[in-house]
Design a protein around this motif. Structure first.
Motif, PDB file in Angstrom:
ATOM      1  N   MET A  46      40.558  56.831  -9.428  1.00 20.89           N
ATOM      2  CA  MET A  46      39.873  56.361  -8.043  1.00 20.89           C
ATOM      3  C   MET A  46      39.937  55.515  -7.407  1.00 20.89           C
ATOM      4  O   MET A  46      38.713  55.364  -6.550  1.00 20.89           O
ATOM      5  CB  MET A  46      38.077  57.362  -8.507  1.00 20.89           C
ATOM      6  N   ALA A  79      37.730  53.176  -7.979  1.00 20.60           N
ATOM      7  CA  ALA A  79      36.677  53.368  -8.188  1.00 20.60           C
ATOM      8  C   ALA A  79      35.770  52.378  -8.728  1.00 20.60           C
ATOM      9  O   ALA A  79      36.384  53.430 -11.064  1.00 20.60           O
ATOM     10  CB  ALA A  79      35.912  54.082  -7.514  1.00 20.60           C
ATOM     11  N   LEU A 134      26.299  40.889  -7.361  1.00 21.96           N
ATOM     12  CA  LEU A 134      26.623  42.056  -6.698  1.00 21.96           C
ATOM     13  C   LEU A 134      27.844  41.676  -5.461  1.00 21.96           C
ATOM     14  O   LEU A 134      28.394  41.675  -5.805  1.00 21.96           O
ATOM     15  CB  LEU A 134      25.354  43.017  -6.423  1.00 21.96           C
ATOM     16  N   LEU A 192      31.192  42.729  -5.053  1.00 18.06           N
ATOM     17  CA  LEU A 192      31.667  43.455  -3.974  1.00 18.06           C
ATOM     18  C   LEU A 192      33.000  42.440  -3.046  1.00 18.06           C
ATOM     19  O   LEU A 192      33.874  43.705  -1.986  1.00 18.06           O
ATOM     20  CB  LEU A 192      30.348  43.112  -2.633  1.00 18.06           C
ATOM     21  N   LYS A 243      36.373  50.834  -4.571  1.00 15.22           N
ATOM     22  CA  LYS A 243      35.465  51.644  -4.064  1.00 15.22           C
ATOM     23  C   LYS A 243      34.099  50.935  -5.020  1.00 15.22           C
ATOM     24  O   LYS A 243      34.081  50.831  -6.315  1.00 15.22           O
ATOM     25  CB  LYS A 243      35.465  53.007  -3.603  1.00 15.22           C
ATOM     26  N   THR A 244      33.119  50.685  -4.496  1.00 17.68           N
ATOM     27  CA  THR A 244      31.713  49.790  -5.630  1.00 17.68           C
ATOM     28  C   THR A 244      30.861  51.082  -5.755  1.00 17.68           C
ATOM     29  O   THR A 244      30.292  51.083  -4.528  1.00 17.68           O
ATOM     30  CB  THR A 244      31.423  48.773  -4.848  1.00 17.68           C
ATOM     31  N   VAL A 245      30.193  51.643  -6.630  1.00 16.03           N
ATOM     32  CA  VAL A 245      29.498  52.404  -6.842  1.00 16.03           C
ATOM     33  C   VAL A 245      28.954  51.939  -7.739  1.00 16.03           C
ATOM     34  O   VAL A 245      28.301  51.517  -8.363  1.00 16.03           O
ATOM     35  CB  VAL A 245      29.519  54.024  -7.187  1.00 16.03           C
ATOM     36  N   LEU A 246      27.304  52.613  -6.923  1.00 17.13           N
ATOM     37  CA  LEU A 246      26.634  51.468  -7.998  1.00 17.13           C
ATOM     38  C   LEU A 246      25.413  52.613  -8.495  1.00 17.13           C
ATOM     39  O   LEU A 246      25.332  53.548  -7.992  1.00 17.13           O
ATOM     40  CB  LEU A 246      25.115  51.115  -6.846  1.00 17.13           C
ATOM     41  N   PHE A 247      24.928  51.868  -9.671  1.00 13.59           N
ATOM     42  CA  PHE A 247      23.721  52.869  -9.988  1.00 13.59           C
ATOM     43  C   PHE A 247      22.798  52.367 -10.941  1.00 13.59           C
ATOM     44  O   PHE A 247      22.954  51.243 -11.360  1.00 13.59           O
ATOM     45  CB  PHE A 247      24.494  53.267 -11.676  1.00 13.59           C
ATOM     46  N   THR A 248      21.451  52.216 -10.074  1.00 15.75           N
ATOM     47  CA  THR A 248      20.731  51.635 -10.508  1.00 15.75           C
ATOM     48  C   THR A 248      19.450  52.403 -10.919  1.00 15.75           C
ATOM     49  O   THR A 248      19.353  53.498 -10.786  1.00 15.75           O
ATOM     50  CB  THR A 248      19.903  50.874  -8.976  1.00 15.75           C
ATOM     51  N   SER A 296      27.496  60.474 -16.669  1.00 16.82           N
ATOM     52  CA  SER A 296      27.321  60.118 -16.005  1.00 16.82           C
ATOM     53  C   SER A 296      27.949  58.979 -15.045  1.00 16.82           C
ATOM     54  O   SER A 296      28.429  59.569 -13.514  1.00 16.82           O
ATOM     55  CB  SER A 296      26.054  60.849 -14.745  1.00 16.82           C
ATOM     56  N   HIS A 333      34.135  60.178 -12.721  1.00 20.24           N
ATOM     57  CA  HIS A 333      34.444  59.081 -10.671  1.00 20.24           C
ATOM     58  C   HIS A 333      34.796  57.710 -10.682  1.00 20.24           C
ATOM     59  O   HIS A 333      35.232  57.329  -9.461  1.00 20.24           O
ATOM     60  CB  HIS A 333      32.605  59.090 -10.278  1.00 20.24           C
TER      61      HIS A 333
END
Lengths: 368, 368
Positions: A68, A70, A92, A96, A105-110, A123, A128
């Motif tokens: 992906m 990502a 971060l 980035l 792409k950077t997807v953030l899970f907080t 998840s 993804h």
DNA sequence: TTGTAAGCGTTATCAT
DNA sequence: ATGATAACGCTTACAA
């Protein structure tokens, strides 16, 4: 104003426009080298693509390539926000930066806690993201265990536990501590106390190890009575100074001339304690901190300390993950980011040699 | 320790395990109500799913449903980092909170400039995200134009331009300004000066409008000579105080008793200017700021100001985007977040008439 | 050099 | 109440 391209054009329209097959479009646009297309064909494809405003659908592409482009960043904090935690923020930033450069792409899970995070592992791993960056500052193995079993790529940021199943990126605590103690030694100190941090923090053990190594390298014998355990808070620095001063009250020649504090908070407390006891810093006593946190410059005197490049930690972590995803980096890798000595106002040469020697003689005396 | 589930199980294995078809698995697991399955079948499916550790692949699912449950956040900053910008950070916090609650992934697009961002629009719209949140603080329409043509959902954060093609979420500048001026009026002020900010900022026009409205609502006539244009910097507050004092040197009864500054920086400058002129704040003169920035409490006296809830801006923006994606919110929506009055030490009732006159006479003295 | 067709893992539309 | 089967938009063997 090229008109309205309401809905995204698919590879189909391009193929039709250019009078070629789908695969030709795909190959030409992806610059596949395994097949040589006629210049005319390539031209037609490019023209058609730009004419219909074609941009490949990342999801379909991802499904087909199983990639992906990502990466996920998971972090848990009890802080009110990402932004209020300077560590997370700096980290971060580095992530980035690299992801942007490498077009990921950077997807953030907080999450509110690592327990929460643990619950959401499925998840994170739902396809993804191609890999995971875990900013997991303290030892919390449940989630690591959970991930280590899976086949995905992931790297631990701000941790350097020894586990062959994972790659870690962290500040180089032992080298930095060694460096700092060597700095004190170079200034002329030989009796250097260590004010430790929380017993259960990995950083504490690492900084202690650096202290040990620096002493050993300089041929200075280890003295258990110079080591003061504590916690990463100013109060411990203050109290331990009291303890130290008390311990060496009767034998001034053995009293340390410098304190290596395992963080700036402790150092700040130590400086305050010393001053409260009427001892001048750094003229009579040197104190150094660690981390270059706000404590280092929160009041006078500004504390000599080691500065970590947390942003760099983030950068290297992102790079390591990408390498891992590309198959270039296997598990077990350990990346360390060097720290920088920040010389400020709390470390200087110990009181003059004459005095010093006298004190050392006194030192022997007190031993019997 | 359930063994090693090396590679993610697909819906196929579940179907095989449960002896049902793919579609049955999909429907049961998605809780489709349009078909009623036998309890036994459902059980078998659930059992099989958990047995093989099934978790749907988000990419395949996304391709099929045309919905990734992910939203993009694009921001451009010349600042060194996300974390160093309190606005961006707070905003992001709010966004992350809502996205987490609504189980949406957050993908971050950070650019060095909006020109860069403009160039990357196609990559934002490649299907990876269901919608876009643009934290675009100043008027920069190129990218908005670019996006407004597309059919995707997006909302502008921190902006409230009037464009029917887009939805915006912003701080309620005019209400907040109105509120602040009303506060001064309630304290007893009727001669209230306005120290404006940068002429080309939307916020400046909005705050001016709030000032106008509050005056009008209280039946206080507009006085052009009370309005001092400037820029959002302390120097302008300081200089304009000098101007103001000079202007009203000969007619103390008309001199304003309060200044509504369009931000805290200006207010800080104004306070300093007043004090330099020997005028006490707030006893003799009230000054209020705006934004509750660091300037408000950087030195004494702490400035009475309006505090924005930027985090809330982020939250509402995320909610608005999600509503938009779900089709519940069409373009043209305008969301405003109210600000909060922070009473501190620079606003009080104007000097009592008697005192006032005396002081004003004294004032004249100091000027010569 | 170009095209055909089989996936990728789901969901959704029909039948049954 | 279930199951085939066709999308979804793209990549990639394998053919031609």
């Amino acid at each position: 104003m090229t008109g309205n391209e309401e809905v995204a054009a698919s590879i189909r329209e391009v193929a039709r426009e250019a009078n070629v097959s789908l695969s030709t479009v795909s190959k030409v646009l992806n610059g596949r080298t395994d097949a040589k297309f006629a210049a005319a064909t390539r031209e037609r494809v490019f023209a058609a693509a730009s004419r219909v405003g074609y941009h490949p659908n990342a999801v379909a592409r991802g499904l087909a390539r199983k990639r992906m482009d990502a990466v996920g960043v998971v972090m848990a904090y009890d802080q009110p926000s990402v932004t209020s935690d300077p560590y997370l923020g700096a980290c971060l930033d580095g992530i980035l930066k690299v992801n942007k450069e490498r077009r990921q792409k950077t997807v953030l899970f907080t999450e509110d806690s690592w327990d929460e995070a643990l619950r959401h592992v499925p998840s994170y791993l739902d396809g993804h993201c191609d890999g995971l960056l875990l900013i997991i500052p303290r030892t919390d193995s449940a989630i690591v265990e959970e991930l280590a079993g899976r086949s995905s790529c992931f790297v631990l940021v701000g941790d350097s536990r020894d586990d062959d199943r994972l790659v870690t990126v962290d500040v180089d605590n032992v080298a930095a501590a060694r460096r700092m103690v060597r700095h004190l030694i170079k200034l002329g100190h030989t009796r250097i106390a260590a004010f430790g941090g929380n017993h259960d923090f990995l950083s504490n053990a690492q900084r202690m190890e650096g202290y040990r190594q620096a002493l050993a390298a300089a041929g200075i014998p280890w003295r258990e009575e110079y080591v003061f355990p504590g916690e990463y808070f100013p109060g411990h620095g203050y109290n331990n100074v009291g303890l130290l001063l008390g311990m060496f009250e009767g034998r001034p020649a053995e009293r340390p001339t410098a304190i290596f504090c395992f963080n700036d908070a402790i150092a700040r407390g130590a400086v305050d304690g010393l001053r409260a006891a009427g001892i001048r810093v750094p003229e009579e006593f040197s104190v150094v901190g660690f981390d270059d946190s706000a404590h280092a410059v929160s009041s006078e005197p500004h504390i000599t300390t080691m500065r970590h490049d947390i942003r760099r930690v983030g950068e290297r972590a992102a790079e390591a993950l990408l390498d891992c995803i590309d198959g270039g980096l296997g598990p077990g890798a350990r990346v360390y980011i060097p720290a920088e000595l920040v010389e400020r106002c709390t470390a200087a040469a110990p009181p003059s040699p004459a005095t010093s020697r006298a004190e050392e003689r006194g030192d022997e005396k007190t031993i019997r």
